[in-house]
Design a protein around this motif. Sequence first.
Motif, PDB file in Angstrom:
ATOM      1  N   GLY A  53       0.800  -1.233   0.000  1.00  0.00           N
ATOM      2  CA  GLY A  53       0.000   0.000   0.000  1.00  0.00           C
ATOM      3  C   GLY A  53       0.823   1.268   0.000  1.00  0.00           C
ATOM      4  N   ARG A  54       2.130   1.154   0.212  1.00  0.00           N
ATOM      5  CA  ARG A  54       3.023   2.320   0.177  1.00  0.00           C
ATOM      6  C   ARG A  54       4.018   2.222  -0.980  1.00  0.00           C
ATOM      7  NH1 ARG A  54       2.016   5.470   5.021  1.00  0.00           N
ATOM      8  NH2 ARG A  54       0.086   4.543   5.767  1.00  0.00           N
ATOM      9  N   PHE A  55       3.637   1.467  -1.995  1.00  0.00           N
ATOM     10  CA  PHE A  55       4.518   1.209  -3.139  1.00  0.00           C
ATOM     11  C   PHE A  55       4.982   2.493  -3.820  1.00  0.00           C
ATOM     12  CE2 PHE A  55       5.532   0.312  -7.531  1.00  0.00           C
ATOM     13  CZ  PHE A  55       6.206  -0.905  -7.480  1.00  0.00           C
ATOM     14  N   ILE A  56       4.112   3.481  -3.875  1.00  0.00           N
ATOM     15  CA  ILE A  56       4.446   4.704  -4.605  1.00  0.00           C
ATOM     16  C   ILE A  56       5.608   5.450  -3.948  1.00  0.00           C
ATOM     17  CG2 ILE A  56       2.922   6.356  -3.438  1.00  0.00           C
ATOM     18  CD1 ILE A  56       2.107   7.367  -6.221  1.00  0.00           C
ATOM     19  N   GLY A  57       5.942   5.093  -2.731  1.00  0.00           N
ATOM     20  CA  GLY A  57       7.089   5.719  -2.083  1.00  0.00           C
ATOM     21  C   GLY A  57       8.426   5.275  -2.661  1.00  0.00           C
ATOM     22  N   ALA A  58       8.443   4.118  -3.352  1.00  0.00           N
ATOM     23  CA  ALA A  58       9.700   3.603  -3.900  1.00  0.00           C
ATOM     24  C   ALA A  58      10.329   4.546  -4.926  1.00  0.00           C
ATOM     25  CB  ALA A  58       9.486   2.211  -4.490  1.00  0.00           C
ATOM     26  N   PRO A  59       9.559   5.066  -5.905  1.00  0.00           N
ATOM     27  CA  PRO A  59      10.176   6.037  -6.837  1.00  0.00           C
ATOM     28  C   PRO A  59      10.675   7.288  -6.132  1.00  0.00           C
ATOM     29  CG  PRO A  59       8.119   5.194  -7.740  1.00  0.00           C
ATOM     30  CD  PRO A  59       8.192   4.723  -6.322  1.00  0.00           C
ATOM     31  N   PHE A  60       9.937   7.770  -5.116  1.00  0.00           N
ATOM     32  CA  PHE A  60      10.415   8.927  -4.353  1.00  0.00           C
ATOM     33  C   PHE A  60      11.757   8.607  -3.717  1.00  0.00           C
ATOM     34  CE2 PHE A  60       5.668   9.718  -3.555  1.00  0.00           C
ATOM     35  CZ  PHE A  60       5.562  10.519  -4.669  1.00  0.00           C
ATOM     36  N   TRP A 114      -7.454  -3.810  -1.191  1.00  0.00           N
ATOM     37  CA  TRP A 114      -7.035  -4.717  -0.117  1.00  0.00           C
ATOM     38  C   TRP A 114      -5.813  -4.209   0.625  1.00  0.00           C
ATOM     39  CZ3 TRP A 114      -2.191  -6.873   0.025  1.00  0.00           C
ATOM     40  CH2 TRP A 114      -1.457  -6.872  -1.171  1.00  0.00           C
ATOM     41  N   ASP A 115      -4.978  -3.412  -0.076  1.00  0.00           N
ATOM     42  CA  ASP A 115      -3.744  -2.927   0.552  1.00  0.00           C
ATOM     43  C   ASP A 115      -3.866  -1.517   1.113  1.00  0.00           C
ATOM     44  OD1 ASP A 115      -3.984  -1.584  -1.823  1.00  0.00           O
ATOM     45  OD2 ASP A 115      -1.991  -2.088  -2.578  1.00  0.00           O
ATOM     46  N   LYS A 116      -5.088  -0.923   1.032  1.00  0.00           N
ATOM     47  CA  LYS A 116      -5.300   0.452   1.521  1.00  0.00           C
ATOM     48  C   LYS A 116      -4.241   1.392   0.934  1.00  0.00           C
ATOM     49  CE  LYS A 116      -7.421  -0.966   5.905  1.00  0.00           C
ATOM     50  NZ  LYS A 116      -7.314  -2.428   5.675  1.00  0.00           N
ATOM     51  N   PHE A 117      -4.116   1.364  -0.382  1.00  0.00           N
ATOM     52  CA  PHE A 117      -3.071   2.097  -1.103  1.00  0.00           C
ATOM     53  C   PHE A 117      -3.160   3.597  -0.818  1.00  0.00           C
ATOM     54  CE2 PHE A 117      -1.052   4.100  -4.741  1.00  0.00           C
ATOM     55  CZ  PHE A 117       0.052   3.302  -4.951  1.00  0.00           C
ATOM     56  N   LEU A 118      -2.039   4.184  -0.384  1.00  0.00           N
ATOM     57  CA  LEU A 118      -1.979   5.621  -0.120  1.00  0.00           C
ATOM     58  C   LEU A 118      -1.628   6.344  -1.410  1.00  0.00           C
ATOM     59  CD1 LEU A 118      -2.011   8.100   1.657  1.00  0.00           C
ATOM     60  CD2 LEU A 118       0.345   7.581   2.356  1.00  0.00           C
ATOM     61  N   PHE A 119      -2.558   7.183  -1.898  1.00  0.00           N
ATOM     62  CA  PHE A 119      -2.408   7.913  -3.158  1.00  0.00           C
ATOM     63  C   PHE A 119      -2.174   9.381  -2.830  1.00  0.00           C
ATOM     64  CE2 PHE A 119      -3.997  10.019  -6.987  1.00  0.00           C
ATOM     65  CZ  PHE A 119      -3.388   9.266  -7.977  1.00  0.00           C
ATOM     66  N   ARG A 176      -1.226  15.171   2.352  1.00  0.00           N
ATOM     67  CA  ARG A 176      -2.493  15.209   1.624  1.00  0.00           C
ATOM     68  C   ARG A 176      -2.560  14.013   0.683  1.00  0.00           C
ATOM     69  NH1 ARG A 176      -2.464  18.640  -1.979  1.00  0.00           N
ATOM     70  NH2 ARG A 176      -4.722  18.890  -2.193  1.00  0.00           N
ATOM     71  N   GLY A 177      -3.587  13.204   0.852  1.00  0.00           N
ATOM     72  CA  GLY A 177      -3.719  12.030   0.005  1.00  0.00           C
ATOM     73  C   GLY A 177      -4.989  11.263   0.331  1.00  0.00           C
ATOM     74  N   ALA A 178      -5.224  10.212  -0.410  1.00  0.00           N
ATOM     75  CA  ALA A 178      -6.410   9.381  -0.214  1.00  0.00           C
ATOM     76  C   ALA A 178      -5.993   7.931  -0.047  1.00  0.00           C
ATOM     77  CB  ALA A 178      -7.361   9.519  -1.404  1.00  0.00           C
ATOM     78  N   PHE A 179      -6.687   7.229   0.850  1.00  0.00           N
ATOM     79  CA  PHE A 179      -6.503   5.791   0.979  1.00  0.00           C
ATOM     80  C   PHE A 179      -7.540   5.112   0.084  1.00  0.00           C
ATOM     81  CE2 PHE A 179      -4.417   7.162   4.871  1.00  0.00           C
ATOM     82  CZ  PHE A 179      -3.314   6.326   4.905  1.00  0.00           C
ATOM     83  N   LEU A 180      -7.068   4.428  -0.948  1.00  0.00           N
ATOM     84  CA  LEU A 180      -7.972   3.773  -1.873  1.00  0.00           C
ATOM     85  C   LEU A 180      -8.653   2.586  -1.197  1.00  0.00           C
ATOM     86  CD1 LEU A 180      -5.842   3.801  -5.157  1.00  0.00           C
ATOM     87  CD2 LEU A 180      -7.313   5.599  -4.202  1.00  0.00           C
ATOM     88  N   LYS A 181      -9.854   2.252  -1.685  1.00  0.00           N
ATOM     89  CA  LYS A 181     -10.611   1.135  -1.112  1.00  0.00           C
ATOM     90  C   LYS A 181     -10.158  -0.175  -1.752  1.00  0.00           C
ATOM     91  CE  LYS A 181     -14.602   3.963   0.088  1.00  0.00           C
ATOM     92  NZ  LYS A 181     -16.074   4.194  -0.090  1.00  0.00           N
TER      93      LYS A 181
END
Length: 243
Positions: free
Chosen positions: A55-62, A178-183, A171-176
């Motif tokens: 759910g925090r995958f997008i942090g990897a590119p950062f 299974w992993d509660k992805f933080l966008f 500022r972000g949204a937790f998607l609905k």
Amino acid sequence: MIKWIGNTWIVQEFIGFLFFLYVWLVILTSRVRVDPYPTELIEKKISFFMSFWHGRFIGAPFSYLKQNSKFKPYVLISKHRDGRAIASAMRWFKTKTIDGSRAKKDSHSLKRKQGGVGAAVAIVHLMKNENVLMAMTPDSRKPGYTMTKGLISLASETGNPIVLMSFSAKRGAFLKTWDKFLFPYPFNSIVVKHSTPIYIPLHLTPEQQEEWRKKLEKELLDLTTECDKAVNLEKSPFYQRTE
């Protein structure tokens, strides 16, 4: 019909490209604070596993883009249609992929035996022969935020350390999902944190594997809680977590 469209190559490539553009939009419009990779790994050129919740995958590119790292980045990706879209995005980030279920030979993936065993063989080969940052999620199946033993087994076999990573955004949204992805949204305040290197002993018994699994799971949950509190993300399920 919708699922079939999502399985098509051109749609997955388009979604991956949009993801790539969006991440750069967030980076360019936000204040991004990234803890550096452990100095000892940089100086000694020690390949390492970087592990983060699905759910925090997008942090990897950062994490990778904000550092002047000489490591060759690889990421373990599932063959699910979502994984294929992420693989497309990773190619735009010049990150090579290893297929967690079936590896294909192209300019960005490593050809090995099919199946999870083949992926493990490919990872072990890379860690022993190249200067690699091997990114992977430890909660590849439901439920999210629960670590499996796969990462422990790989780190024990290769002798390479694990660096846990997590991120959060004010500022972000937790998607609905299974992993509660933080966008995360653009024009944001983002923090990325890394743990110190964690070395897993060789030749673990099943009981020792479970002990290490619990230990790393707690450390990654603690790191995620720390990131959420650093940006005051009160709607996070981890913000009120105390242990």
